[in-house]
Scaffold this motif. Structure first.
Motif, PDB file in Angstrom:
ATOM      1  N   GLU A  58     -65.676 -14.608  11.379  1.00 27.08           N
ATOM      2  CA  GLU A  58     -64.518 -15.491  11.997  1.00 27.08           C
ATOM      3  C   GLU A  58     -64.617 -17.032  11.896  1.00 27.08           C
ATOM      4  N   GLY A  59     -63.514 -17.788  11.407  1.00 22.21           N
ATOM      5  CA  GLY A  59     -63.388 -19.302  11.497  1.00 22.21           C
ATOM      6  C   GLY A  59     -63.288 -19.576  13.046  1.00 22.21           C
ATOM      7  N   VAL A  60     -62.760 -20.882  12.957  1.00 23.51           N
ATOM      8  CA  VAL A  60     -62.923 -21.489  14.276  1.00 23.51           C
ATOM      9  C   VAL A  60     -61.831 -21.054  15.234  1.00 23.51           C
ATOM     10  N   VAL A  61     -60.615 -20.784  14.580  1.00 30.68           N
ATOM     11  CA  VAL A  61     -59.421 -20.350  15.230  1.00 30.68           C
ATOM     12  C   VAL A  61     -59.361 -19.066  15.953  1.00 30.68           C
ATOM     13  N   ILE A  62     -60.139 -17.991  15.151  1.00 28.07           N
ATOM     14  CA  ILE A  62     -60.268 -16.714  15.896  1.00 28.07           C
ATOM     15  C   ILE A  62     -61.608 -16.675  16.908  1.00 28.07           C
ATOM     16  N   GLN A  63     -62.646 -17.417  16.468  1.00 27.58           N
ATOM     17  CA  GLN A  63     -63.649 -17.654  17.470  1.00 27.58           C
ATOM     18  C   GLN A  63     -63.076 -18.160  18.808  1.00 27.58           C
ATOM     19  N   GLU A  64     -62.206 -19.295  18.906  1.00 24.18           N
ATOM     20  CA  GLU A  64     -61.703 -20.037  20.128  1.00 24.18           C
ATOM     21  C   GLU A  64     -60.798 -18.770  20.892  1.00 24.18           C
ATOM     22  N   ALA A  65     -60.135 -18.056  19.874  1.00 28.86           N
ATOM     23  CA  ALA A  65     -59.222 -16.950  20.653  1.00 28.86           C
ATOM     24  C   ALA A  65     -60.118 -15.897  21.243  1.00 28.86           C
ATOM     25  N   ASN A  66     -61.170 -15.531  20.732  1.00 26.13           N
ATOM     26  CA  ASN A  66     -62.407 -14.477  21.269  1.00 26.13           C
ATOM     27  C   ASN A  66     -62.555 -15.117  22.599  1.00 26.13           C
ATOM     28  N   ILE A  67     -63.124 -16.602  22.512  1.00 22.35           N
ATOM     29  CA  ILE A  67     -63.370 -17.003  23.946  1.00 22.35           C
ATOM     30  C   ILE A  67     -62.359 -17.022  24.924  1.00 22.35           C
ATOM     31  N   ARG A  68     -61.436 -17.504  24.650  1.00 23.04           N
ATOM     32  CA  ARG A  68     -60.294 -17.509  25.658  1.00 23.04           C
ATOM     33  C   ARG A  68     -60.138 -16.024  26.109  1.00 23.04           C
ATOM     34  N   SER A 175     -61.226 -14.848  -0.246  1.00 22.87           N
ATOM     35  CA  SER A 175     -62.252 -15.916  -0.560  1.00 22.87           C
ATOM     36  C   SER A 175     -63.555 -15.755   0.249  1.00 22.87           C
ATOM     37  N   MET A 176     -64.612 -16.425  -0.334  1.00 19.44           N
ATOM     38  CA  MET A 176     -66.063 -16.242   0.422  1.00 19.44           C
ATOM     39  C   MET A 176     -65.750 -17.030   1.635  1.00 19.44           C
ATOM     40  N   GLY A 177     -66.800 -16.863   2.580  1.00 19.76           N
ATOM     41  CA  GLY A 177     -66.897 -17.505   3.992  1.00 19.76           C
ATOM     42  C   GLY A 177     -66.043 -16.975   4.994  1.00 19.76           C
ATOM     43  N   VAL A 178     -65.641 -17.508   6.037  1.00 15.22           N
ATOM     44  CA  VAL A 178     -65.132 -16.892   6.993  1.00 15.22           C
ATOM     45  C   VAL A 178     -63.683 -16.943   7.002  1.00 15.22           C
ATOM     46  N   THR A 179     -62.833 -16.226   8.027  1.00 15.62           N
ATOM     47  CA  THR A 179     -61.514 -16.195   7.997  1.00 15.62           C
ATOM     48  C   THR A 179     -61.136 -17.770   8.433  1.00 15.62           C
ATOM     49  N   GLY A 180     -59.733 -17.899   8.230  1.00 17.92           N
ATOM     50  CA  GLY A 180     -59.313 -19.072   8.525  1.00 17.92           C
ATOM     51  C   GLY A 180     -58.174 -19.620   7.464  1.00 17.92           C
TER      52      GLY A 180
END
Length: 261
Positions: A58-68, A175-180
């Motif tokens: 996951e990219g930062v958007v979903i990472q932060e949602a997980n944390i919340r 695409s390569m990389g993480v979600t976002g």
């Protein structure tokens, strides 16, 4: 293909819109409301993210949602409770998106039995390689849950073997990389989809980074459906518990675009 996935992909409009939401962000009540609003807006399938502390794909958007969600006390049992509440009023097709750790610690048998009981027809586990998926796929199959295969731009020589065994639908990583959310995508998607279709009739949906109606229409034109996550989670981050009407408008616009493909 199970009846649930036939409902998603063998519909009159031909192209599926798949929406992702992180369970428990900002709270359980809101997640139930958001799922029902996305269904009302035309979503064909909802991916529910089970929050995990180390979501490597996951990219930062979903990472932060997980944390919340985790900070607000969301657990795997809490996610099942959300599904139970949705099932009291809706039969919208549902799959889980999570990492192997929460499933393993819950217990494969117990986890997939609960999925079957609540009508969760599939699971996406991005940190389990294709070669190791049987550990989860076997108990999942015993409870009529499909483990969804992912095919990425680096999988070219493995596309055939992955696609031939794929169940439910194939998650084609754009695409390569993480979600976002992104404005540019890896080349070769048309060739990937063509390679998949040469060896299987299993539907393929494209995800990772899609956020605008134009992108959704373009991706749907070469596949059987489109998956959108970060753009929806970003609306939740901005509006919190009041995000429902904004999610509805966004999903409706995206579904309308997919229909035009």
């Amino acid at each position: 293909m199970t009846d649930m996935f036939k409902r998603v992909f063998d519909t009159d409009n031909k192209k599926a819109f798949i929406a992702f939401i992180t369970a428990g962000d900002p709270d359980a009540d809101s997640t139930v409301k958001f799922i029902l609003e996305m269904e009302r807006a035309g979503a064909d399938l909802i991916e529910i993210g089970i929050p995990f502390s180390d979501p490597t794909a996951e990219g930062v958007v979903i990472q932060e949602a997980n944390i919340r969600a985790l900070k607000n006390g969301m657990t795997t049992d809490g996610v099942f409770d959300i599904v139970k509440r949705v099932r009291e009023v809706s039969q919208i097709p549902l799959v889980f998106m999570t990492y192997v750790n929460p499933v393993f610690h819950y217990g494969y048998e117990k986890f997939f039995a609960k999925c079957e009981e609540l009508g969760v027809g599939g699971i996406i586990i991005p940190d389990v390689p294709f070669e190791e998926k049987e550990e989860a796929a076997q108990p999942a199959a015993e409870h009529n849950v499909e483990v969804i295969s992912m095919i990425s731009p680096t999988s070219e020589e493995r596309i055939k073997s992955i696609a031939q065994e794929a169940r439910g639908f194939i998650y084609v990583v754009s695409s390569m990389g993480v979600t976002g959310v992104r404005s540019e995508f890896s080349a070769g998607r048309d060739a990937m989809v063509s390679s998949i279709r040469r060896v299987t009739d299993t539907p393929c949906a494209i995800g990772f980074g899609i956020s605008t109606p134009e992108q959704a229409k373009g991706m749907a034109s070469i596949s059987d459906g489109v998956i959108v996550g970060s753009a929806i989670v970003r609306i939740v981050a901005e509006h919190g518990a009041g995000a429902a009407p904004f999610i509805y408008e966004y999903v409706k616009g995206m579904k309308d675009a997919v229909k035009e493909a």
